[in-house]
Design a protein around this motif. Structure first.
Motif, PDB file in Angstrom:
ATOM      1  N   MET A 156      46.464  43.010  19.029  1.00  0.00           N
ATOM      2  CA  MET A 156      46.554  43.756  20.283  1.00  0.00           C
ATOM      3  C   MET A 156      47.941  43.624  20.897  1.00  0.00           C
ATOM      4  N   GLN A 157      48.663  42.598  20.503  1.00  0.00           N
ATOM      5  CA  GLN A 157      49.983  42.377  21.071  1.00  0.00           C
ATOM      6  C   GLN A 157      51.024  42.471  19.962  1.00  0.00           C
ATOM      7  N   ASP A 158      51.547  43.676  19.749  1.00  0.00           N
ATOM      8  CA  ASP A 158      52.519  43.875  18.682  1.00  0.00           C
ATOM      9  C   ASP A 158      53.750  43.017  18.943  1.00  0.00           C
ATOM     10  N   THR A 170      54.976  37.568  24.052  1.00  0.00           N
ATOM     11  CA  THR A 170      54.325  38.854  24.275  1.00  0.00           C
ATOM     12  C   THR A 170      53.638  38.898  25.633  1.00  0.00           C
ATOM     13  N   HIS A 171      53.530  37.739  26.273  1.00  0.00           N
ATOM     14  CA  HIS A 171      52.948  37.656  27.624  1.00  0.00           C
ATOM     15  C   HIS A 171      53.469  36.390  28.299  1.00  0.00           C
ATOM     16  N   THR A 172      53.169  36.237  29.594  1.00  0.00           N
ATOM     17  CA  THR A 172      53.629  35.031  30.289  1.00  0.00           C
ATOM     18  C   THR A 172      52.606  33.900  30.182  1.00  0.00           C
ATOM     19  N   VAL A 175      53.310  30.129  29.441  1.00  0.00           N
ATOM     20  CA  VAL A 175      53.804  29.220  30.489  1.00  0.00           C
ATOM     21  C   VAL A 175      52.648  28.402  31.089  1.00  0.00           C
ATOM     22  N   GLN A 176      51.400  28.960  31.025  1.00  0.00           N
ATOM     23  CA  GLN A 176      50.202  28.166  31.371  1.00  0.00           C
ATOM     24  C   GLN A 176      50.189  26.890  30.558  1.00  0.00           C
ATOM     25  N   VAL A 177      50.357  27.097  29.240  1.00  0.00           N
ATOM     26  CA  VAL A 177      50.279  25.965  28.314  1.00  0.00           C
ATOM     27  C   VAL A 177      51.360  24.942  28.663  1.00  0.00           C
ATOM     28  N   LEU A 212      53.244  38.496  35.636  1.00  0.00           N
ATOM     29  CA  LEU A 212      53.192  37.264  36.412  1.00  0.00           C
ATOM     30  C   LEU A 212      51.878  36.577  36.073  1.00  0.00           C
ATOM     31  N   GLU A 213      52.017  35.382  35.534  1.00  0.00           N
ATOM     32  CA  GLU A 213      50.846  34.615  35.122  1.00  0.00           C
ATOM     33  C   GLU A 213      50.480  33.649  36.232  1.00  0.00           C
ATOM     34  N   GLY A 214      49.193  33.426  36.425  1.00  0.00           N
ATOM     35  CA  GLY A 214      48.798  32.439  37.429  1.00  0.00           C
ATOM     36  C   GLY A 214      47.724  31.531  36.875  1.00  0.00           C
ATOM     37  N   PHE A 250      37.576  40.840  27.563  1.00  0.00           N
ATOM     38  CA  PHE A 250      37.707  39.782  26.570  1.00  0.00           C
ATOM     39  C   PHE A 250      39.153  39.318  26.389  1.00  0.00           C
ATOM     40  N   PHE A 251      39.390  38.051  26.609  1.00  0.00           N
ATOM     41  CA  PHE A 251      40.657  37.396  26.281  1.00  0.00           C
ATOM     42  C   PHE A 251      40.304  36.018  25.757  1.00  0.00           C
ATOM     43  N   PRO A 252      40.832  35.652  24.602  1.00  0.00           N
ATOM     44  CA  PRO A 252      40.372  34.405  23.958  1.00  0.00           C
ATOM     45  C   PRO A 252      40.578  33.156  24.806  1.00  0.00           C
ATOM     46  N   PHE A 253      41.519  33.214  25.772  1.00  0.00           N
ATOM     47  CA  PHE A 253      41.825  31.985  26.517  1.00  0.00           C
ATOM     48  C   PHE A 253      41.015  31.833  27.789  1.00  0.00           C
ATOM     49  N   VAL A 254      40.148  32.813  28.100  1.00  0.00           N
ATOM     50  CA  VAL A 254      39.265  32.659  29.261  1.00  0.00           C
ATOM     51  C   VAL A 254      37.821  32.928  28.858  1.00  0.00           C
ATOM     52  N   GLU A 255      36.899  32.255  29.557  1.00  0.00           N
ATOM     53  CA  GLU A 255      35.471  32.422  29.294  1.00  0.00           C
ATOM     54  C   GLU A 255      34.687  32.022  30.524  1.00  0.00           C
ATOM     55  N   LEU A 284      43.984  43.953  36.917  1.00  0.00           N
ATOM     56  CA  LEU A 284      44.321  42.551  36.760  1.00  0.00           C
ATOM     57  C   LEU A 284      43.321  41.832  35.856  1.00  0.00           C
ATOM     58  N   PRO A 285      43.725  41.463  34.656  1.00  0.00           N
ATOM     59  CA  PRO A 285      42.823  40.683  33.804  1.00  0.00           C
ATOM     60  C   PRO A 285      42.834  39.211  34.229  1.00  0.00           C
ATOM     61  N   CYS A 286      41.682  38.576  34.151  1.00  0.00           N
ATOM     62  CA  CYS A 286      41.589  37.189  34.633  1.00  0.00           C
ATOM     63  C   CYS A 286      40.334  36.541  34.072  1.00  0.00           C
ATOM     64  N   GLY A 287      40.088  35.299  34.452  1.00  0.00           N
ATOM     65  CA  GLY A 287      38.876  34.631  34.001  1.00  0.00           C
ATOM     66  C   GLY A 287      38.929  33.148  34.261  1.00  0.00           C
ATOM     67  N   PHE A 307      40.873  28.701  36.813  1.00  0.00           N
ATOM     68  CA  PHE A 307      40.967  30.141  36.538  1.00  0.00           C
ATOM     69  C   PHE A 307      42.392  30.497  36.155  1.00  0.00           C
ATOM     70  N   ALA A 308      42.539  31.672  35.523  1.00  0.00           N
ATOM     71  CA  ALA A 308      43.869  32.170  35.161  1.00  0.00           C
ATOM     72  C   ALA A 308      43.863  33.674  35.340  1.00  0.00           C
ATOM     73  N   PHE A 309      45.045  34.222  35.605  1.00  0.00           N
ATOM     74  CA  PHE A 309      45.143  35.686  35.710  1.00  0.00           C
ATOM     75  C   PHE A 309      46.504  36.139  35.211  1.00  0.00           C
ATOM     76  N   GLY A 310      46.563  37.391  34.796  1.00  0.00           N
ATOM     77  CA  GLY A 310      47.826  37.946  34.318  1.00  0.00           C
ATOM     78  C   GLY A 310      48.078  39.270  35.017  1.00  0.00           C
ATOM     79  N   LEU A 311      49.133  39.272  35.830  1.00  0.00           N
ATOM     80  CA  LEU A 311      49.405  40.464  36.631  1.00  0.00           C
ATOM     81  C   LEU A 311      50.559  41.220  35.994  1.00  0.00           C
TER      82      LEU A 311
HETATM   83  N1  DAH Z   1      48.110  37.515  28.762  1.00  0.00           N
HETATM   84  C1  DAH Z   1      47.278  38.696  28.838  1.00  0.00           C
HETATM   85  C2  DAH Z   1      48.040  39.895  28.318  1.00  0.00           C
HETATM   86  O1  DAH Z   1      49.221  39.990  28.474  1.00  0.00           O
HETATM   87  C3  DAH Z   1      46.862  38.939  30.247  1.00  0.00           C
HETATM   88  C4  DAH Z   1      45.891  37.932  30.763  1.00  0.00           C
HETATM   89  C5  DAH Z   1      44.542  38.156  30.661  1.00  0.00           C
HETATM   90  C6  DAH Z   1      46.318  36.757  31.350  1.00  0.00           C
HETATM   91  C7  DAH Z   1      43.623  37.260  31.142  1.00  0.00           C
HETATM   92  C8  DAH Z   1      45.423  35.841  31.847  1.00  0.00           C
HETATM   93  C9  DAH Z   1      44.059  36.111  31.738  1.00  0.00           C
HETATM   94  O2  DAH Z   1      45.780  34.698  32.420  1.00  0.00           O
HETATM   95  O3  DAH Z   1      43.166  35.210  32.226  1.00  0.00           O
HETATM   96  O4  DAH Z   1      47.442  40.753  27.757  1.00  0.00           O
END
Ligand code: DAH
Length: 340
Positions: A156-158, A170-172, A175-177, A212-214, A250-255, A284-287, A307-311
């Motif tokens: 999904m992330q070329d 491919t994403h922020t 930086v969570q890690v 912007l990752e949170g 669905f994002f593998p790092f959140v559930e 805004l994807p999150c979880g 929780f985490a989110f990606g804006l």
């Molecule tokens: N990293 C994901 C992307 O770029 C976006 C994302 C989705 C970030 C869910 C998150 C999250 O922190 O919980 O596609």
């Protein structure tokens, strides 16, 4: 003898210029100078007298040379000061030949503006603003986020791959890690930055854009906490109350993972072209952070959760200003930039 020495000293000290001093030096200390005269008749003296004369000559030599050196270095430092004085340049004088360009001073890019606003908001809520590398490791960008090799989410992330298991992030989310590794729990962090995807560019796709990752990790974090922070964030950005809803995502790092939608700000939910008549806009994807992700970064999921989110910052700017082509943002076109 003492008279001879005194007058020689006086002559040295009376020199007014470096040139004069040099001339006096030759006369006084040179082969025909005072010292030479004093040693001339040494042969005729008794051993005792010779010893006394020798001593006198030595002291005389020291005081004459001392006086000469002192004056010489004073002339030298005077000359240096004079030269520096003449070379002094006032860099603050405005140039008459190069006036400011007619464009005037610049302004902040709209992405920077929104980024700084969000940073201020989250700082006031106790979050740290973290930075991470744009050249990432495969481990931080994928594996530690529960996206192992061959996982479909990698497709999904070329990705722009680099040598030695490195890539352009491919994403922020990596930086969570890094935040979990470096700071540990409890943790409140955001990480704005540039990300890269190997995509063909069109009106809604860029190879380079901003996210912007949170992340918040604490004890007993709930979906309610997540919704509160997201609503606060979005009301602040859009300067009004927003209505949000969560859908499964669905994002593998959140559930569980969610897609957070906001009620369309253009039509207020009744349906319009912007929200494709649905009344909702996906934003805004999150979880809640997957326990496996916590464990991989050394955090005990029995004690902590979060929780985490990606804006998408680029996306957000486009919505805020109704910009219909993503390519404007990196065009450097002044006609576009002057509007902000
Ligand atoms: N990293 C994901 C992307 O770029 C976006 C994302 C989705 C970030 C869910 C998150 C999250 O922190 O919980 O596609």
């Amino acid at each position: 003898m003492q008279d001879l020495l005194d007058s020689a000293l006086q002559r040295i000290q009376a020199s007014a210029t470096a040139e004069e001093l040099e001339a006096v030096r030759v006369e006084v200390l040179g082969r025909k100078g005072v010292l030479a005269q004093l040693s001339k008749d040494m042969g005729k003296l008794t051993a005792e007298e010779r010893a006394a004369r020798g001593k006198f000559i030595n002291t005389a030599k020291q005081s004459l040379e001392g006086a000469y050196e002192a004056l010489k270095s004073r002339f030298e430092s005077d000359a240096l000061a004079k030269r520096l004085d003449s070379e002094w340049l006032d860099l603050t004088v405005p140039s008459s030949s190069a006036p400011l360009p007619a464009t005037g001073p610049g302004s902040l890019h709209p992405i920077t503006q929104i980024q700084w606003e969000i940073e201020d908001l989250f700082r006031s809520l106790g979050f740290s603003v973290l930075d991470g590398p744009e050249v990432e490791t495969e481990h931080h960008n994928f594996d530690a986020l529960n996206i192992p090799p061959d996982h479909p989410a990698r497709d999904m992330q070329d990705t722009f791959w680099l040598e030695g298991h490195h890539l352009l992030r491919t994403h922020t989310s990596p930086v969570q890690v890094r935040g979990m590794e470096k700071l540990g729990p409890p943790l409140r962090m955001i990480a704005p930055g540039r990300v890269f995807r190997n995509e063909s560019v069109d009106a809604s796709h860029e190879h380079t854009f901003y996210q912007l990752e949170g992340m918040m990790i604490d004890r007993n974090v709930s979906v309610g906490n997540l919704t509160f922070f997201m609503k606060t964030l979005l009301s602040e950005i859009f300067k009004r109350e927003v209505t949000v809803r969560l859908r499964p995502g669905f994002f593998p790092f959140v559930e569980p993972g969610f897609e957070l939608d906001i009620e369309c700000l253009i039509c207020g939910g009744s349906g319009c072209p912007v929200c494709k008549q649905s009344g909702w806009v996906e934003l805004l994807p999150c979880g809640l952070v997957n326990p496996h992700v916590l464990r991989m970064s050394g955090i005990d999921p029995n004690e902590w959760n979060g929780f985490a989110f990606g804006l998408g910052l680029t996306r957000l700017v486009m919505m805020r200003y109704a910009i219909d082509d993503i390519r404007w943002l990196q065009s450097g076109d002044l006609r576009f930039l002057r509007q902000f």
